[in-house]
Motif scaffolding. Structure first.
Motif, PDB file in Angstrom:
ATOM      1  N   ASP A 103       0.951  -1.053   0.011  1.00 39.57           N
ATOM      2  CA  ASP A 103      -0.014   0.077  -0.119  1.00 39.57           C
ATOM      3  C   ASP A 103       1.030   1.241   0.023  1.00 39.57           C
ATOM      4  O   ASP A 103       0.346   2.239  -0.872  1.00 39.57           O
ATOM      5  N   GLU A 104       2.037   1.221   0.750  1.00 42.16           N
ATOM      6  CA  GLU A 104       2.712   2.511   0.820  1.00 42.16           C
ATOM      7  C   GLU A 104       3.695   2.618  -0.583  1.00 42.16           C
ATOM      8  O   GLU A 104       3.734   3.682  -1.129  1.00 42.16           O
ATOM      9  N   LEU A 130       5.635  17.996  -4.471  1.00 38.13           N
ATOM     10  CA  LEU A 130       6.858  17.689  -4.054  1.00 38.13           C
ATOM     11  C   LEU A 130       6.893  17.529  -2.438  1.00 38.13           C
ATOM     12  O   LEU A 130       7.562  16.347  -2.109  1.00 38.13           O
ATOM     13  N   ALA A 131       6.108  18.268  -1.826  1.00 41.13           N
ATOM     14  CA  ALA A 131       6.366  17.981  -0.119  1.00 41.13           C
ATOM     15  C   ALA A 131       5.702  16.681   0.063  1.00 41.13           C
ATOM     16  O   ALA A 131       6.289  15.972   0.872  1.00 41.13           O
ATOM     17  N   ASN A 132       4.496  16.421  -0.768  1.00 40.99           N
ATOM     18  CA  ASN A 132       4.005  15.042  -0.505  1.00 40.99           C
ATOM     19  C   ASN A 132       4.775  13.929  -0.771  1.00 40.99           C
ATOM     20  O   ASN A 132       4.944  13.072   0.019  1.00 40.99           O
ATOM     21  N   LEU A 133       5.582  14.048  -1.890  1.00 43.65           N
ATOM     22  CA  LEU A 133       6.594  12.914  -2.349  1.00 43.65           C
ATOM     23  C   LEU A 133       7.515  12.610  -0.965  1.00 43.65           C
ATOM     24  O   LEU A 133       7.659  11.590  -0.903  1.00 43.65           O
ATOM     25  N   VAL A 134       7.914  13.886  -0.691  1.00 44.58           N
ATOM     26  CA  VAL A 134       9.137  13.701   0.394  1.00 44.58           C
ATOM     27  C   VAL A 134       8.586  13.141   1.705  1.00 44.58           C
ATOM     28  O   VAL A 134       8.867  12.139   2.365  1.00 44.58           O
ATOM     29  N   THR A 163       7.633   9.421   1.046  1.00 47.02           N
ATOM     30  CA  THR A 163       8.783   8.660   1.228  1.00 47.02           C
ATOM     31  C   THR A 163       9.449   8.437   2.532  1.00 47.02           C
ATOM     32  O   THR A 163       9.792   7.121   2.816  1.00 47.02           O
ATOM     33  N   ASP A 164       9.584   9.708   3.195  1.00 48.79           N
ATOM     34  CA  ASP A 164       9.895   9.355   4.540  1.00 48.79           C
ATOM     35  C   ASP A 164       9.281   8.595   5.335  1.00 48.79           C
ATOM     36  O   ASP A 164       9.818   7.676   6.174  1.00 48.79           O
ATOM     37  N   ASN A 165       7.969   8.473   5.327  1.00 50.82           N
ATOM     38  CA  ASN A 165       7.071   7.605   6.098  1.00 50.82           C
ATOM     39  C   ASN A 165       7.214   6.299   5.774  1.00 50.82           C
ATOM     40  O   ASN A 165       7.369   5.440   6.776  1.00 50.82           O
TER      41      ASN A 165
END
Length: 120
Positions: free
Chosen positions: A24-25, A46-50, A53-55
């Protein structure tokens, strides 16, 4: 690197690692890259991608540590390098950088994540 980048850039069953939460991630990662590709000038995308990805990396790394997965150190190093590159980006995100992210994700899942199948 090796595996073909799907177009449109969406997750499919060939990326399945057989851990539902991680699959799912991975779907969310594909969507986040897709969104940046659709609007390279979007700071929100872009902020959502970061964030996504981090999560994901945090969760996946915890699963590896909990399972005492012996491939953890080099896997984490790949995560750290990629996340560092994402955090350094600004908008508009260049097309070659988006291609790099797509290629990295496809090859990371199929070449690196697949190694932990059945081990977490």
């Amino acid at each position: 690197m090796g595996w073909e980048i799907p177009e449109p850039f969406i997750w499919d069953e060939s990326f399945r690692v057989f851990y539902d939460a991680l699959d799912d991630e991975h779907k969310k990662l594909f969507q986040a890259v897709f969104d940046v590709n659709a609007d390279p000038s979007s700071g929100a995308a872009l902020a959502n991608l970061v964030t996504v990805t981090d999560n994901h990396f945090t969760h996946e790394e915890k699963m590896m540590l909990d399972a005492k997965y012996d491939g953890y150190p080099p896997h984490k190093e790949k995560h750290t390098d990629f996340l560092g590159k994402l955090r350094a980006l600004s908008t508009p995100v260049p097309a070659d950088t988006i291609h790099y992210a797509k290629d990295w994700l496809v090859n990371h899942i199929k070449g690196t994540d697949f190694k932990y199948k059945g081990k977490l």
